[in-house]
Design an enzyme around this catalytic site. Structure first.
Site, PDB file in Angstrom:
ATOM      1  N   HIS A   1      -9.080 -10.217  -1.077  1.00  0.00           N
ATOM      2  CA  HIS A   1      -9.015  -9.983   0.364  1.00  0.00           C
ATOM      3  C   HIS A   1     -10.210 -10.728   0.946  1.00  0.00           C
ATOM      4  CE1 HIS A   1      -8.846  -7.157   4.003  1.00  0.00           C
ATOM      5  NE2 HIS A   1     -10.014  -7.731   4.121  1.00  0.00           N
TER       6      HIS A   1
ATOM      7  N   HIS B   1       0.478   3.524   8.296  1.00  0.00           N
ATOM      8  CA  HIS B   1      -0.422   4.546   8.840  1.00  0.00           C
ATOM      9  C   HIS B   1       0.433   5.538   9.603  1.00  0.00           C
ATOM     10  CE1 HIS B   1      -4.020   2.259   7.810  1.00  0.00           C
ATOM     11  NE2 HIS B   1      -3.432   1.180   8.313  1.00  0.00           N
TER      12      HIS B   1
ATOM     13  N   ASN C   1      -5.053  -6.840   9.407  1.00  0.00           N
ATOM     14  CA  ASN C   1      -6.205  -7.543   8.891  1.00  0.00           C
ATOM     15  C   ASN C   1      -5.803  -8.329   7.651  1.00  0.00           C
ATOM     16  OD1 ASN C   1      -8.758  -8.436   8.451  1.00  0.00           O
ATOM     17  ND2 ASN C   1      -9.565  -6.492   7.687  1.00  0.00           N
TER      18      ASN C   1
ATOM     19  N   ASP D   1       2.239  -7.162   2.569  1.00  0.00           N
ATOM     20  CA  ASP D   1       1.053  -6.380   2.938  1.00  0.00           C
ATOM     21  C   ASP D   1       1.489  -5.114   3.697  1.00  0.00           C
ATOM     22  OD1 ASP D   1      -1.521  -5.472   3.212  1.00  0.00           O
ATOM     23  OD2 ASP D   1      -2.149  -7.018   4.638  1.00  0.00           O
TER      24      ASP D   1
ATOM     25  N   ASN E   1      -6.560   0.788  -2.982  1.00  0.00           N
ATOM     26  CA  ASN E   1      -7.454   1.368  -1.959  1.00  0.00           C
ATOM     27  C   ASN E   1      -6.922   2.708  -1.474  1.00  0.00           C
ATOM     28  OD1 ASN E   1      -5.300   0.112  -0.640  1.00  0.00           O
ATOM     29  ND2 ASN E   1      -6.499  -0.313   1.199  1.00  0.00           N
TER      30      ASN E   1
ATOM     31  N   HIS F   1       0.859  -1.192   0.000  1.00  0.00           N
ATOM     32  CA  HIS F   1       0.000   0.000   0.000  1.00  0.00           C
ATOM     33  C   HIS F   1       0.891   1.235   0.000  1.00  0.00           C
ATOM     34  CE1 HIS F   1      -3.662  -2.372   0.866  1.00  0.00           C
ATOM     35  NE2 HIS F   1      -2.822  -3.150   1.548  1.00  0.00           N
ATOM     36  N   LEU F   2       0.899   1.956  -1.129  1.00  0.00           N
ATOM     37  CA  LEU F   2       1.742   3.157  -1.224  1.00  0.00           C
ATOM     38  C   LEU F   2       0.971   4.428  -0.855  1.00  0.00           C
ATOM     39  CD1 LEU F   2       3.846   2.412  -4.445  1.00  0.00           C
ATOM     40  CD2 LEU F   2       4.550   2.182  -2.053  1.00  0.00           C
TER      41      LEU F   2
HETATM   42 ZN    ZN Z   1      -6.116  -7.004   2.528  1.00  0.00          ZN
END
Ligand code: ZN
Length: 438
Positions: free
Chosen positions: A176, A306, A275, A302, A91, A59-60
């Protein structure tokens, strides 16, 4: 005038042989027999040279959430971890759910990034599950897979349609797996620790029933399913079963699932809140067994950064997700290779050739002609995980303070160093006498 780089006396990741690898103009080249005016020589004795690692699940956070991470900081972290390529999840804010956004990511990551970035596009518009995104057009724009990661595709009928539309693109849907109603308001694994802490639990079945569903839908449609971040014994069994049935299904897992149980949550430690959540000792054993017997197709981090402020909230309110790019290789060596679950060569394959096959990315090796996307690491070097030193903007990791083995010395992308450990020194040679490099 091009520069020749020589990795001298490195250990070949697959054969274990001592080799010298030469790089010029961005590609691996045969060792020159003649003199060379601009050569830098790196004494790689004791270190392993391998193709650069690939992470299919990162996740960038760009566009829209650059306080958490940016393409720049995220790929810098990737380079520090030995990665030369990552696939980034859609996302973001807004979600990458149109050809224009796929192109935006590709453009944005072009020259600035410290690693190659392959965009994954959303399955449904806004990742809301209600309307299918334009899969074919996003594939043409350069998406390498589709995913609503962060959320499941809750409706089985929608997933069926998505698989039917994705099929002609040849790209997988990265699933997911989480039944939203079974998860409910859960914030960690359902079990003794959740009860002790008075936290709402997420049963393992919230994941595994969705894995079953999507394996069956892969059979129904012939579409490709890639099961994301698997964490439960039942999910690994489902993947094993899909393989036995010869279905177009692959699967991945992450370091925290082969190392930690839900007890790592300890006293409401949000560094252990992700998660799917950390599970039981039995699930950890099943994860390792599935990696060892070839059920798991590839490893991913993953990496889900944050801001520290967000992770410092009370456990129930803090967001799910931990960072992983800068610790992945060491956690693989320390907890999979050293205990003998897999060989070092197999571990490297799970982070290189295996993910490249799943997303159909170009092959990279140490043979002349291959693009010079490489990692040099010392598998024995010990270091202590210190999140303050991470290049990622995310600091949340359950491994802070742990002593691990395996340190990245240098990462090279297209012949250019994207990361160098401080103690790596080059010998600059103006002229290489012929034959000296052998
Ligand atoms: Zn996921």
């Amino acid at each position: 005038m091009s520069t020749l780089t020589l990795f001298q006396n490195a250990t070949h990741w697959r054969t274990g042989e001592r080799v010298t690898i030469a790089v010029e103009d961005g590609v691996v080249v045969p060792i020159p027999r003649r003199g060379h005016e601009h050569a830098r020589v790196l004494d790689a004795r004791g270190a392993v040279l391998a193709p650069g690692l690939v992470d299919l699940h990162v996740h960038l956070r760009e566009p829209g959430q650059s306080a958490k991470e940016t393409i720049d900081s995220g790929t810098r972290a990737a380079a520090a971890g030995g990665f030369t390529a990552v696939a980034c999840m859609p996302n973001t804010v807004p979600a990458v759910d149109s050809p224009a956004w796929v192109e935006w990511v590709r453009h944005r990551t072009g020259n600035a990034a410290h690693a190659r970035v392959y965009p994954i596009a959303a399955v449904t518009v806004g990742q809301k599950g209600g309307q299918l995104a334009p899969l074919m057009a996003m594939a043409r724009a350069g998406a390498v897979a589709f995913s609503d990661d962060g959320h499941p595709v809750a409706s089985a009928a929608m997933m069926r349609r998505a698989l039917e539309y994705a099929r002609p693109t040849g790209l997988p849907i990265v699933c997911h797996e989480e039944d939203p109603e079974l998860r409910g308001e859960g914030v960690m694994n359902e079990g003794f620790t959740a009860t002790r802490l008075g936290l709402r639990g997420i049963p393992g079945a919230a994941e595994s029933v969705m894995c079953r569903r999507d394996v069956d839908l892969a059979e129904l449609t012939g579409g490709r399913v890639h099961l994301a971040h698997l964490s439960t014994a039942q999910s690994f069994e489902t993947l094993r079963d899909a393989r036995r049935r010869g279905l177009p299904v692959t699967g991945e897992t992450c370091p925290h699932y082969w190392i930690l149980t839900d007890e790592a949550v300890g006293d409401y430690d949000t560094n252990a809140k992700m998660n799917p959540p950390l599970r039981t000792a039995e699930d950890v054993r099943a994860c390792i067994a599935a990696i060892a017997d070839g059920t798991v197709d590839c490893l991913v981090t993953d990496h889900a950064p944050h801001t520290p402020d967000e992770k410092n909230r009370p456990f129930s309110e803090a967001p799910f997700g931990v960072v992983g790019l800068e610790t992945a290789l060491a956690l693989t060596i320390t907890f999979l290779v050293e205990p003998g679950h897999v060989s070092l060569a197999r571990a490297i394959e799970l982070w290189t050739a295996a993910p490249r096959r799943i997303f159909d990315l170009p092959e990279v090796d140490l043979e002349p002609g291959s693009v010079a996307d490489l990692v040099l690491f010392d598998p024995r070097s010990e270091w202590t995980v210190n999140p303050k030193l991470f290049y990622s903007k995310g600091r949340a990791t359950p491994f802070a303070g742990w002593t691990v083995r395996g340190r990245v010395l240098a990462t090279m992308m297209g012949g250019r160093f994207t990361h160098l450990a401080p103690d790596v020194e080059f010998e600059h040679q103006l002229v290489l006498p012929a034959g000296a490099a052998t």
